[in-house]
Motif scaffolding. Structure first.
Motif, PDB file in Angstrom:
ATOM      1  N   ARG A 150       0.855  -1.743  -0.403  1.00 50.20           N
ATOM      2  CA  ARG A 150       0.191   0.000  -0.361  1.00 50.20           C
ATOM      3  C   ARG A 150       0.595   1.199  -0.055  1.00 50.20           C
ATOM      4  O   ARG A 150       0.366   2.068  -0.697  1.00 50.20           O
ATOM      5  N   LYS A 151       2.055   1.244   0.965  1.00 56.57           N
ATOM      6  CA  LYS A 151       2.848   2.282   0.885  1.00 56.57           C
ATOM      7  C   LYS A 151       3.476   2.414  -0.579  1.00 56.57           C
ATOM      8  O   LYS A 151       3.309   3.116  -0.832  1.00 56.57           O
ATOM      9  N   ARG A 152       3.819   1.456  -1.468  1.00 59.60           N
ATOM     10  CA  ARG A 152       4.759   1.656  -2.231  1.00 59.60           C
ATOM     11  C   ARG A 152       3.233   2.008  -3.657  1.00 59.60           C
ATOM     12  O   ARG A 152       4.015   3.130  -4.185  1.00 59.60           O
ATOM     13  N   ALA A 153       2.132   1.328  -3.317  1.00 60.74           N
ATOM     14  CA  ALA A 153       0.574   2.327  -4.484  1.00 60.74           C
ATOM     15  C   ALA A 153       0.853   3.431  -4.211  1.00 60.74           C
ATOM     16  O   ALA A 153       0.866   4.947  -5.119  1.00 60.74           O
ATOM     17  N   MET A 154       1.523   4.528  -2.958  1.00 56.88           N
ATOM     18  CA  MET A 154       0.725   5.766  -2.421  1.00 56.88           C
ATOM     19  C   MET A 154       2.306   6.337  -3.025  1.00 56.88           C
ATOM     20  O   MET A 154       2.003   7.884  -3.631  1.00 56.88           O
ATOM     21  N   TYR A 155       3.502   5.599  -2.863  1.00 54.10           N
ATOM     22  CA  TYR A 155       4.694   6.707  -3.347  1.00 54.10           C
ATOM     23  C   TYR A 155       4.458   6.670  -4.735  1.00 54.10           C
ATOM     24  O   TYR A 155       4.424   7.530  -5.776  1.00 54.10           O
ATOM     25  N   LEU A 156       4.062   5.369  -5.675  1.00 48.11           N
ATOM     26  CA  LEU A 156       3.514   5.754  -6.708  1.00 48.11           C
ATOM     27  C   LEU A 156       2.479   7.008  -7.350  1.00 48.11           C
ATOM     28  O   LEU A 156       2.515   7.342  -8.276  1.00 48.11           O
ATOM     29  N   LEU A 157       1.603   6.823  -6.723  1.00 49.68           N
ATOM     30  CA  LEU A 157       0.407   7.600  -6.996  1.00 49.68           C
ATOM     31  C   LEU A 157       1.264   9.039  -6.826  1.00 49.68           C
ATOM     32  O   LEU A 157       0.497  10.039  -7.711  1.00 49.68           O
ATOM     33  N   LYS A 158       1.704   9.398  -5.692  1.00 54.64           N
ATOM     34  CA  LYS A 158       2.174  11.188  -5.722  1.00 54.64           C
ATOM     35  C   LYS A 158       3.385  10.920  -6.660  1.00 54.64           C
ATOM     36  O   LYS A 158       3.141  12.478  -7.313  1.00 54.64           O
ATOM     37  N   ARG A 159       4.005  10.191  -6.950  1.00 53.12           N
ATOM     38  CA  ARG A 159       5.211  10.558  -8.367  1.00 53.12           C
ATOM     39  C   ARG A 159       4.631  10.445  -9.409  1.00 53.12           C
ATOM     40  O   ARG A 159       4.956  11.962  -9.927  1.00 53.12           O
ATOM     41  N   ALA A 160       3.745   9.980  -9.455  1.00 54.93           N
ATOM     42  CA  ALA A 160       2.543  10.220 -10.908  1.00 54.93           C
ATOM     43  C   ALA A 160       2.161  11.354 -11.111  1.00 54.93           C
ATOM     44  O   ALA A 160       1.936  12.493 -12.190  1.00 54.93           O
ATOM     45  N   ILE A 161       1.253  12.244 -10.058  1.00 54.95           N
ATOM     46  CA  ILE A 161       1.070  13.218 -10.241  1.00 54.95           C
ATOM     47  C   ILE A 161       2.009  14.249 -10.297  1.00 54.95           C
ATOM     48  O   ILE A 161       2.139  15.352 -11.061  1.00 54.95           O
ATOM     49  N   ASP A 162       3.430  14.176  -9.156  1.00 51.31           N
ATOM     50  CA  ASP A 162       3.860  15.124  -9.873  1.00 51.31           C
ATOM     51  C   ASP A 162       4.512  14.826 -10.930  1.00 51.31           C
ATOM     52  O   ASP A 162       5.025  16.315 -11.481  1.00 51.31           O
ATOM     53  N   THR A 163       4.818  13.768 -11.645  1.00 49.23           N
ATOM     54  CA  THR A 163       5.437  14.425 -13.216  1.00 49.23           C
ATOM     55  C   THR A 163       4.735  14.441 -14.094  1.00 49.23           C
ATOM     56  O   THR A 163       5.251  15.452 -14.691  1.00 49.23           O
ATOM     57  N   ILE A 164       3.416  14.017 -13.867  1.00 49.75           N
ATOM     58  CA  ILE A 164       2.206  14.394 -14.740  1.00 49.75           C
ATOM     59  C   ILE A 164       2.477  16.246 -14.750  1.00 49.75           C
ATOM     60  O   ILE A 164       2.206  17.209 -15.277  1.00 49.75           O
ATOM     61  N   SER A 165       2.210  16.864 -13.190  1.00 43.56           N
ATOM     62  CA  SER A 165       1.947  18.445 -13.247  1.00 43.56           C
ATOM     63  C   SER A 165       3.152  18.792 -13.159  1.00 43.56           C
ATOM     64  O   SER A 165       2.500  20.033 -13.835  1.00 43.56           O
ATOM     65  N   ARG A 166       4.696  18.362 -13.690  1.00 43.64           N
ATOM     66  CA  ARG A 166       4.938  19.084 -14.700  1.00 43.64           C
ATOM     67  C   ARG A 166       5.337  19.214 -15.875  1.00 43.64           C
ATOM     68  O   ARG A 166       6.263  19.681 -16.004  1.00 43.64           O
ATOM     69  N   CYS A 167       5.018  18.503 -15.985  1.00 38.69           N
ATOM     70  CA  CYS A 167       4.804  18.272 -17.596  1.00 38.69           C
ATOM     71  C   CYS A 167       3.249  18.637 -18.270  1.00 38.69           C
ATOM     72  O   CYS A 167       2.822  19.063 -18.140  1.00 38.69           O
ATOM     73  N   ASP A 168       3.897  19.768 -19.765  1.00 39.75           N
ATOM     74  CA  ASP A 168       2.568  20.447 -19.921  1.00 39.75           C
ATOM     75  C   ASP A 168       2.349  19.889 -21.078  1.00 39.75           C
ATOM     76  O   ASP A 168       2.504  20.022 -22.548  1.00 39.75           O
ATOM     77  N   ARG A 169       1.395  18.618 -20.546  1.00 43.95           N
ATOM     78  CA  ARG A 169       0.694  17.371 -21.640  1.00 43.95           C
ATOM     79  C   ARG A 169      -0.419  16.903 -21.221  1.00 43.95           C
ATOM     80  O   ARG A 169      -0.476  17.312 -20.396  1.00 43.95           O
ATOM     81  N   THR A 170      -1.169  17.026 -21.973  1.00 48.65           N
ATOM     82  CA  THR A 170      -2.648  16.344 -21.775  1.00 48.65           C
ATOM     83  C   THR A 170      -1.988  14.806 -21.691  1.00 48.65           C
ATOM     84  O   THR A 170      -2.136  13.946 -22.787  1.00 48.65           O
ATOM     85  N   ILE A 171      -3.189  14.293 -20.454  1.00 51.55           N
ATOM     86  CA  ILE A 171      -3.442  12.376 -20.533  1.00 51.55           C
ATOM     87  C   ILE A 171      -4.445  12.088 -20.523  1.00 51.55           C
ATOM     88  O   ILE A 171      -5.480  12.531 -19.785  1.00 51.55           O
ATOM     89  N   THR A 172      -4.899  11.442 -21.574  1.00 47.37           N
ATOM     90  CA  THR A 172      -6.579  10.124 -21.221  1.00 47.37           C
ATOM     91  C   THR A 172      -6.082   8.996 -20.959  1.00 47.37           C
ATOM     92  O   THR A 172      -5.232   8.721 -21.993  1.00 47.37           O
ATOM     93  N   CYS A 173      -6.216   8.112 -20.279  1.00 47.84           N
ATOM     94  CA  CYS A 173      -6.457   6.877 -19.631  1.00 47.84           C
ATOM     95  C   CYS A 173      -7.593   6.213 -19.885  1.00 47.84           C
ATOM     96  O   CYS A 173      -8.276   6.711 -18.728  1.00 47.84           O
ATOM     97  N   THR A 174      -7.463   5.253 -20.585  1.00 51.00           N
ATOM     98  CA  THR A 174      -9.258   4.180 -20.245  1.00 51.00           C
ATOM     99  C   THR A 174      -8.738   3.060 -20.114  1.00 51.00           C
ATOM    100  O   THR A 174      -7.163   2.679 -20.191  1.00 51.00           O
ATOM    101  N   ASP A 175      -9.704   2.413 -19.294  1.00 53.00           N
ATOM    102  CA  ASP A 175      -9.501   0.845 -18.578  1.00 53.00           C
ATOM    103  C   ASP A 175     -10.689   0.479 -19.310  1.00 53.00           C
ATOM    104  O   ASP A 175     -11.827   0.449 -19.198  1.00 53.00           O
ATOM    105  N   ALA A 176     -10.184  -1.087 -19.517  1.00 52.18           N
ATOM    106  CA  ALA A 176     -10.897  -1.672 -20.057  1.00 52.18           C
ATOM    107  C   ALA A 176     -12.500  -1.557 -19.268  1.00 52.18           C
ATOM    108  O   ALA A 176     -13.846  -2.087 -19.418  1.00 52.18           O
ATOM    109  N   ALA A 177     -12.895  -1.356 -18.082  1.00 54.16           N
ATOM    110  CA  ALA A 177     -13.384  -2.095 -17.439  1.00 54.16           C
ATOM    111  C   ALA A 177     -14.240  -0.884 -16.611  1.00 54.16           C
ATOM    112  O   ALA A 177     -15.637  -0.985 -16.137  1.00 54.16           O
ATOM    113  N   THR A 178     -13.131  -0.059 -16.563  1.00 55.25           N
ATOM    114  CA  THR A 178     -13.945   1.072 -15.860  1.00 55.25           C
ATOM    115  C   THR A 178     -13.907   2.310 -17.131  1.00 55.25           C
ATOM    116  O   THR A 178     -14.848   3.442 -16.177  1.00 55.25           O
TER     117      THR A 178
END
Length: 1610
Positions: free
Chosen positions: A281-309
């Motif tokens: 759970r801590k690793r998942a939290m680490y990845l989530l925070k790092r992903a949000i931080d990485t995305i927020s530093r990049c000036d690009r649009t991201i759209t992620c679709t999952d087959a189930a949701t």
């Protein structure tokens, strides 16, 4: 072996290193580890010797030989997985030494090393392939020709690390990389560190190859996708892989962007909810925070679709200002939910509003939600796993209160699956969610229960037609799938029964309902299961789709709702609702039986189905026709219930139909029992004369008649349901009654010949009882039943007389005797308990005594084995015979004058035989034996005390035998109490054997009553009924009531039982208390829940024990003078009980057991107060005043004051004790004074004569006035309150002269206190006891047991409603006005008062919580603002190696080189806290004086598991001088924490990188000899007076300063 020594040896001996290697390979005397070490040294010499290049031809074969004979065998012999088990610490060193030797040999081989490397790669590949195969098959094999998996990984690590120095082109990388991924996929995460080694060691090296980077990173991503769909172990490996390679997935060098993959975000949601491993759970939290931080530093649009949701995550720089706060709050909530402390979690919960708003916000530009609902579901599911149940309740309530109208998109985004999955599981499984919270009244619906109905209604409103059908069907499927508790199921089914009608359920749903009822409901409390079934029946009426529900499934489902549960009973509101629904929709329901022949004509659908159902119910299969077994009853039960429902509904619906249905030639479409049951009547009318009629067909017809009479009922409620239906059923029965009775008599007296016929005997006799009940008298049918019973008695007696002992030797003869005896017992029960019209049969039964043969028994005949009679079957026959035989005995004893008992033997002989028969009796046979024993007790007690004691012991043994038999336990318990505490035995003298046994078993019953509700009730209902003037209504006795003197003597002798009952109150576990609260809620529903109509009263309410005692004590007012000694003894013992509890527990909390116990004691004292004589009152009045000085809770103080008030008013001569207590004296205890002033104010108002009142107040004013001037605040305020109260009353009564004499009081009463006094004064004026309570007018049972406990803050488990006293024996409240203690309070004032609790903080210090502060504390924290947060974001943390470390089992690698030496500290508390500090700030090594401190519990409480992550060494205090010198040689700067003449100020000191910090002893500090070895001493500047800080605090300050300077300086 040192390389320099080798060179010297080579120079002296002129032997080359190659020759030395060859000699060493052939030397068998050298140990393997020494040989490897020597070979490593020799190879290093060859690497550094330039001449070695000239010996290349010699080196290559030698290296090949070393690899094949030394390296490979050594590596194969290493088994790293068994190192910990074998305690062989040399294997890791051997592994690394062999790997180094292998690399050196490959390096020396030069360009010819490719073949050697290929062979090593093949060995690694085979090893990993073998490992993966073992993991797939699930076993470990002992392979000698391959490497251990960890060894293979380590060898591969060495190859990759030195690949640049080897003559190879990385061909082995391409070969081994897929195998490495396969190994990672199949490794067992928990049992091995293989996955950690692969991720931390190998994969980064594989990815260092730039040419194949993209190919390999893509392969790793494919592996992640496979792991995502695996189990818990696979998911945990996936997060280990993501964290270990986070720089590759989130770094700029990689063109593969993991944040744009929908599977990545779906995997994060899975990881956040992993409950088995907090690190994942801590690793998942680490990845989530790092992903949000990485995305927020990049000036690009991201759209992620999952087959189930669907669209799972999106980001746009244009909406970053809106998205970032949402994700920040989401991360904060998820992190905080990892904390166990509620005070940390609760302030963060209001931030859920941000997420809910984001979930409902649709941005028009991208056209999607700000936050996908699945992230909100993740938060709620995580809250469901929290350790605190309050968080569970909050999450569930938050879901149920969602504004679905504001979030219409949520319905299409997995919301229903979320509700029917985790939410429904939590609703159904967690009973604690429905606990009654503080402030909720007893019998109220819990907040979760209230929220279910509105939530379901909102869901149905949001769903479309098809979705509604699926949702409601899936909900019932979830009920049948989940393990349900009775309490949650009650509230869920109540909501289903109350939602707006939605026709969605079909046959499959009804099948699920039957499954729920049979699996989750049947074993629960009768009130709960009856209510649940009521709700199910109501829900069927609301939800059933008539186009999808068949009459067959409906009939089976309704029959499943059993009558015994108080559900489908004629006359209840539920019965009328179902019958009306069936009448309205019956012709539209499916009929599966007509599917092959076509639909019936319109208007006759239900009628034809019922006709077909009756035909099917009496239809006999070929197997049944040829067999002898009794057919089942279930089909007859279903059709009988449906018949009565349909006819009742039609008769209620149309008066015209009622009149028409009375005629046999009723028109088509009008239901008539006579026409519907005509096939049954025809079969029964011909059953006796039809020679070829299968017995099973007649039995099926009899089943239908029996079920019809059972479902019809005989109560007034059932008979008043529909008179037309009763008339129709009576006509049907009468049309075949004569033939049916003749058939039954014939069968019972001549045709019971097989063991399978025993079931028929029970069915036939049961039918006879039902006929006698259905026709109680006054008509032709009654005469027919009487005549048949008369014939049955005569033939049965004749049968038994004709069988002598020699003839009764075959199975057939024995079964005839059994049928005859059962018939006699049936008629005996009808005469004894049935309608009065059948009493005339008693004369015919008097001859049964001569045919009982009690001494012969019912032995197994000689031909039983040849008849294939099993032991179990014959045992059941014996029990049935014993039951029937002793039923007849009991009847003969019941007859007036026992005129038929002379043939049975003496009462003592009968009692002895009855006890002997209990050894073989089970079930109803044992119960009947106990009833007979109870009837024999008065006949033997005078001459057979030992026999009575034996009967009591025998009865107790049966109680223990039936302890877990829920069907028979309660009848056995009633019989046991009737035997042991029979009125004839209650008069036994004290200390006799009977009396001692009664005391013993009374104690046993009280102990059992603590575990089983209702056990103690039986005892007290019986005993109090006897003491109050005769036996209770529950127990029948053969002799008249005992005399008053005997009753009083018995009550006095059993004083201990009375005292125990007066203070009885079991301790319930929380789950049982929740169940009791739910039962109270069902009861207050009244007729809205039909179980309350059919199941009246609750004789198992434990409050009834005290109610019985109170009723008994009130009843003795009829003979008050005779009971005076008993009352005096009871009063004395109650006061002693209070004293014992006070000595045992000096102080106690509100509603603690001592509080409730003392409260019960004084409640009984108040009840018997009218019987207290003046002499006894004078003896104990001082004790009562002293009781007020003890630290009692407010309810106890109120009752003691009330007792004193009534006694002082009744006996004015005792008022001198009050004036003595009010006399101002500095030695007086403050605690008693407030109570005495309240008594004074109340007592003046009690006086009736005006002159007496004026004289009393004239005396009271000067007595109370000095206390209004004392320094003690609480006493001063109470004195002023009492004076003002009395002064105001004197004004109202016009005591002018009195007020003039005490005019000096007026300025004192008008004085204003400070603001605190004003608040207290306001509380006093609102207090019910001071201004609303009237001691004499409010003296009633209602006030003592309900009003006062409620108004004093006692838990509602102690409140006893006056209605319970009406329901409890003895019945004494018919003439309430003649009682000294009325039941109801004549005044309404106390019923209007509100609960106001004054808390006691000390003797006499009465305080109350400020309302404003209380409201403020209960208010919800703001949704914004700062909150406590123990987790900081990943960018601001020190590096967390355990997120991507190579091995989970190694210590964390620390930054810096600080060594803390605490060998001089000897207190575990200081060492534990210091260990925690060292772990937090990354100290490299902590040195303790002994490792035993680590095992100390005090140490572990302070260290909170940090010792598992700190490198701890042991250096004893005596070894410190040598240790610090060794550390100096290693380059450490030695620093002491001590105040010395040359010590440096901490604020001015700069720590070197390699620092050793020496801490001194708690008392003595650092010894002088060690100070001299140090490089410097550092002290902490201080401003206070104390000399020094705690050693742990001092160490923590220096550790932090080092960390600030050296570790986080960048």
């Amino acid at each position: 072996m040192d390389s320099i020594l080798l060179k010297l040896l080579q120079r002296e001996s002129a032997v080359s290193p190659v020759q030395l290697i060859q000699n060493l390979l052939r030397d068998p005397s050298c140990a393997l580890d020494d040989r490897i070490e020597a070979l490593n040294s020799l190879c290093s010499v060859l690497e550094s010797d330039a001449k070695g290049c000239q010996q290349h031809d010699q080196i290559l074969p030698v290296c090949e030989e070393v690899i094949n004979t030394i390296c490979i065998p050594s590596l194969k012999a290493v088994n790293t997985s068994r190192v910990g088990k074998t305690k062989d610490s040399s294997q890791p060193q051997r592994l690394h030494a062999a790997c180094e030797l292998l690399i050196r040999c490959l390096g020396l081989s030069g360009s010819q090393s490719a073949d050697l490397i290929e062979s090593v790669a093949l060995l690694i590949d085979a090893s990993l392939r073998t490992y993966c195969e073992e993991q797939r098959l699930g076993y470990d094999s002992e392979h000698k020709d391959v490497l251990d998996v960890k060894t293979a990984v380590e060898v591969m690590n060495y190859l990759l690390k030195h690949a640049s120095t080897l003559s190879t082109h990385h061909e082995f990388e391409t070969q081994l990389f897929p195998r490495v991924l396969d190994t990672l996929e199949h490794s067992r995460f928990y049992t091995e560190g293989t996955a950690s080694r692969v991720v931390g060691i190998l994969l980064p090296k594989f990815l260092s190859n730039a040419d194949r980077y993209q190919e390999r990173i893509s392969a790793i991503w494919e592996l992640l996708l496979r792991l995502k769909t695996g189990g818990h172990d696979a998911v945990e490996k996936a997060f280990l892989l993501l964290c270990g390679l986070a720089d590759h997935f989130f770094g700029g060098a990689c063109s593969f962007d993991v944040t744009s993959q929908g599977e990545f975000w779906a995997l994060l949601q899975v990881g956040l909810l992993t409950g088995t491993n907090a690190v994942t759970r801590k690793r998942a939290m680490y990845l989530l925070k790092r992903a949000i931080d990485t995305i927020s530093r990049c000036d690009r649009t991201i759209t992620c679709t999952d087959a189930a949701t669907g669209l799972l995550f999106w980001w746009s720089p244009a909406h970053a200002a809106q998205l970032m706060p949402v994700w920040q709050d989401y991360i904060l909530i998820i992190e905080t939910l990892e904390e166990n402390q509620v005070h940390v979690v609760k302030p963060v919960l209001p931030r859920m509003k941000t997420l809910i708003t984001a979930m409902a916000t649709v941005l028009p530009d991208p056209g999607c939600l700000l936050l996908h609902p699945s992230w909100l579901y993740t938060v709620y599911r995580k809250a469901f796993t929290h350790d605190n149940k309050n968080i569970h309740r909050w999450a569930l309530l938050d879901i149920l209160q969602l504004d679905l109208a504001a979030s219409p998109h949520i319905i299409t985004m997995g919301f229903t699956q979320f509700i029917l999955g985790p939410v429904m599981s939590k609703l159904l499984q967690d009973t604690s969610l429905y606990n009654r919270l503080e402030g909720e009244k007893l019998g109220s619906c819990p907040v979760i229960g209230q929220a279910i109905l509105p939530f379901l209604t909102k869901c149905l409103d949001m769903l479309g037609s098809a979705e509604k059908v699926q949702f409601m069907q899936d909900m019932i499927t979830a009920l049948s799938r989940e393990p349900c508790g009775a309490v949650p199921l009650l509230y869920v089914t109540q909501a289903l029964a109350s939602v707006p009608p939605v026709p969605t359920w079909g046959d499959a749903t009804l099948a699920h309902i039957r499954q729920v009822v049979m699996t989750h409901v049947m074993t629960n409390n009768i009130t709960l299961r009856g209510a649940i079934q009521c709700h199910f029946a109501q829900a069927i009426c609301n939800m059933a789709d008539v186009e999808k529900v068949s009459l067959q499934q409906l009939a089976s489902t309704l029959a499943c709702l059993e009558r015994e549960d108080g559900c489908m009973v004629r006359g209840t509101g539920l019965w009328e609702q179902v019958s009306s629904w069936l009448t309205e929709h019956g012709d539209h329901l499916l009929d599966l039986s007509s599917s092959q022949t076509g639909d019936p004509a319109p208007g006759t659908h239900l009628s034809r189905f019922l006709q077909a159902g009756v035909q099917a119910a009496i239809q006999v299969s070929p197997e049944e026709a040829s067999g002898s077994d009794l057919p089942g009853r279930s089909e007859a039960h279903s059709i009988a219930m449906l018949l009565l429902l349909a006819v009742d509904g039609q008769m209620k619906g149309s008066q015209e139909n009622q009149e028409t249905a009375l005629h046999s030639d009723s028109p088509a479409g009008v239901l008539s029992l006579e026409s519907l049951l005509s096939p049954v009547v025809q079969v029964l009318n011909s059953a006796r004369t039809h020679p070829y009629l299968p017995p099973a067909k007649a039995d099926r017809c009899l089943h239908i008649l029996s079920c019809l009479m059972q479902e019809h009922g005989t109560s007034e409620m059932a008979r008043g349901c529909c008179a037309s239906t009763t008339q129709q059923l009576s006509q049907v029965l009468q049309s075949c009654l004569e033939e049916t009775l003749a058939f039954l008599v014939q069968k019972l007296t001549a045709e019971i010949t097989k063991m399978a016929d025993i079931g028929r005997v029970n069915m036939y006799t049961q039918l006879l009882k039902q006929f006698s009940t259905f026709y109680p008298g006054g008509n032709h049918a009654t005469n027919l039943v009487l005549g048949s019973l008369q014939t049955l008695v005569e033939r049965s007696i004749s049968t038994l007389e004709s069988q002598d002992s020699q003839q009764v030797s075959v199975v057939q003869s024995q079964l005839c005797c059994l049928a005859a005896m059962r018939s006699l017992s049936c008629v005996c029960e009808i005469v004894q308990t049935g309608p009065a019209a059948y009493r005339r049969l008693g004369e015919a039964l008097t001859g049964a005594g001569r045919v009982l043969r009690l001494q012969d028994g019912f032995g197994k005949p000689a031909d039983a084995d040849s008849e294939h009679v099993s032991r179990e079957d014959w045992g059941r026959a014996v029990c049935l015979y014993v039951e029937s035989q002793w039923t007849v005995v009991d009847f003969l004893l019941w007859l007036p004058g026992n005129r038929a008992c002379h043939a049975l033997g003496s009462p003592a002989e009968l009692l002895t035989r009855a006890m002997d028969n209990t050894e073989v009796a089970t079930g109803m046979a044992a119960i009947q034996l106990m009833r007979t024993m109870e009837r024999l007790i008065p006949l033997v007690h005078e001459s057979g005390e030992s026999l009575c004691v034996a009967a009591m012991d025998c009865a107790w043994k049966l109680v223990q035998d039936f302890y877990r038999d829920t069907d028979h336990f309660w009848p056995v318990m009633y019989s046991f109490v009737g035997i042991t505490f029979h009125p004839a035995l209650m008069a036994a003298p004290a200390m006799s054997a009977v009396f001692l046994r009664q005391q013993q078993y009374a104690g046993e019953l009280f102990a059992m009553g603590e575990r089983i509700r209702g056990v103690t009730n039986i005892l007290l209902r019986h005993c109090c009924g006897y003491w109050a003037g005769g036996c209770s209504a529950d127990v029948q006795t053969a002799e008249p009531s005992s005399t008053l003197a005997v009753q009083m003597s018995s009550a006095t002798a059993h004083m201990d039982m009375i005292l125990e009952a007066a203070t009885f109150g079991p301790h319930f576990k929380r789950n049982l208390r929740t169940e009791l609260d739910t039962i109270a809620y069902v009861k207050q529903l009244g007729n809205k829940c039909s179980v309350n109509e059919a199941y009246k009263g609750d004789e198992r309410d434990d409050k009834q024990v005290r109610a019985c005692i109170v009723n008994f004590l009130v009843s003795i007012s009829r003979h008050q003078e005779q009971w005076t000694p008993f009352i005096e003894l009871l009063f004395t013992r109650l006061v002693e009980k209070d004293q014992e509890m006070t000595k045992k527990v000096h102080r106690y909390h509100l509603n603690a057991y001592p509080h409730r116990y003392k409260n019960r004691v004084w409640q009984v004292v108040l009840v018997i107060l009218p019987y207290i004589s003046e002499t006894l009152a004078a003896q104990y009045v001082d004790h009562l005043f002293n009781t007020l000085a003890a630290e009692n809770q407010i309810s106890v103080r109120y009752m003691v004051e009330w007792c004193l008030l009534l006694l002082l008013h009744r006996y004015p001569s005792l008022q001198s004790h009050l004036w003595d207590g009010l006399r101002h004296d500095s030695d007086k205890r403050i605690g008693i004074m407030a109570s005495q002033m309240e008594i004074t104010a109340h007592l003046g108002l009690l006086l009736e004569d005006k002159q007496e009142q004026e004289a009393f107040f004239d005396k009271a004013f000067p007595a109370v006035m000095p206390w209004a001037l004392v320094p003690h605040f609480a006493v001063r305020v109470f004195a002023l309150s009492a004076l003002q109260w009395m002064w105001r009353y004197c004004q109202e009564q016009g005591f002018t002269s009195l007020m003039e004499r005490h005019s000096l009081l007026r300025p004192c009463l008008d004085a204003k206190e400070n603001i605190t006094a004003s608040k207290v004064w306001k509380k006093l004026t609102e207090n019910w006891y001071i201004y609303n309570f009237r001691p004499r007018q409010d003296y009633s049972v209602e006030t003592i047991f309900h009003s006062l406990p409620y108004l004093s803050g006692i838990t509602d488990a102690e409140w006893i409603s006056p209605n319970l006293f009406l329901q409890s024996p003895p019945a004494i409240w018919e003439d309430e006005e003649s009682k000294p203690l009325p039941l109801w309070n004549a005044r309404e004032d106390l019923r209007k008062c509100l609960y106001s609790l004054w808390k006691i903080k000390g003797p006499g210090i009465w305080n109350s919580q400020d309302d404003s502060k209380q409201e403020e504390s209960q208010s919800e924290p703001p949704a914004e603002g700062n909150v406590q947060k123990k987790i900081i974001t990943w960018r601001h943390t020190l590096e967390e190696p355990h997120l991507n470390m190579a091995d989970m089992h190694i210590k964390v690698v620390r930054k810096g080189h600080l060594v803390v030496v605490a060998s001089l500290i000897d207190k575990p508390t200081n060492l534990g806290g210091l260990c925690r500090t060292c772990e937090i700030f990354g100290v490299s090594t902590l040195v303790l004086g002994s490792m035993k401190y680590v095992e100390d519990k005090t140490f572990q409480q302070l260290s909170v598991s940090s010792q598992g992550w700190v490198n701890i060494q042991e250096v004893r205090p005596g070894e410190l001088p040598e240790y610090v010198e060794e550390m100096r040689r290693q380059g450490y700067f030695l620093i002491g924490v001590e105040q010395t003449a040359d010590s440096r100020n901490l604020t001015e000191f700069t720590f070197p990188d390699k620092s050793l910090l020496l801490l001194g002893n708690e008392k003595e500090g650092i010894p002088v000899e060690l100070i001299h070895q140090l490089d410097v001493c550092v002290e902490i500047p201080q401003q206070g007076i104390c000399r020094s800080l705690n050693v742990h605090v001092s160490g923590a300050l220096l550790i932090w300063e080092y960390t600030r300077q050296q570790v986080i300086k960048d």
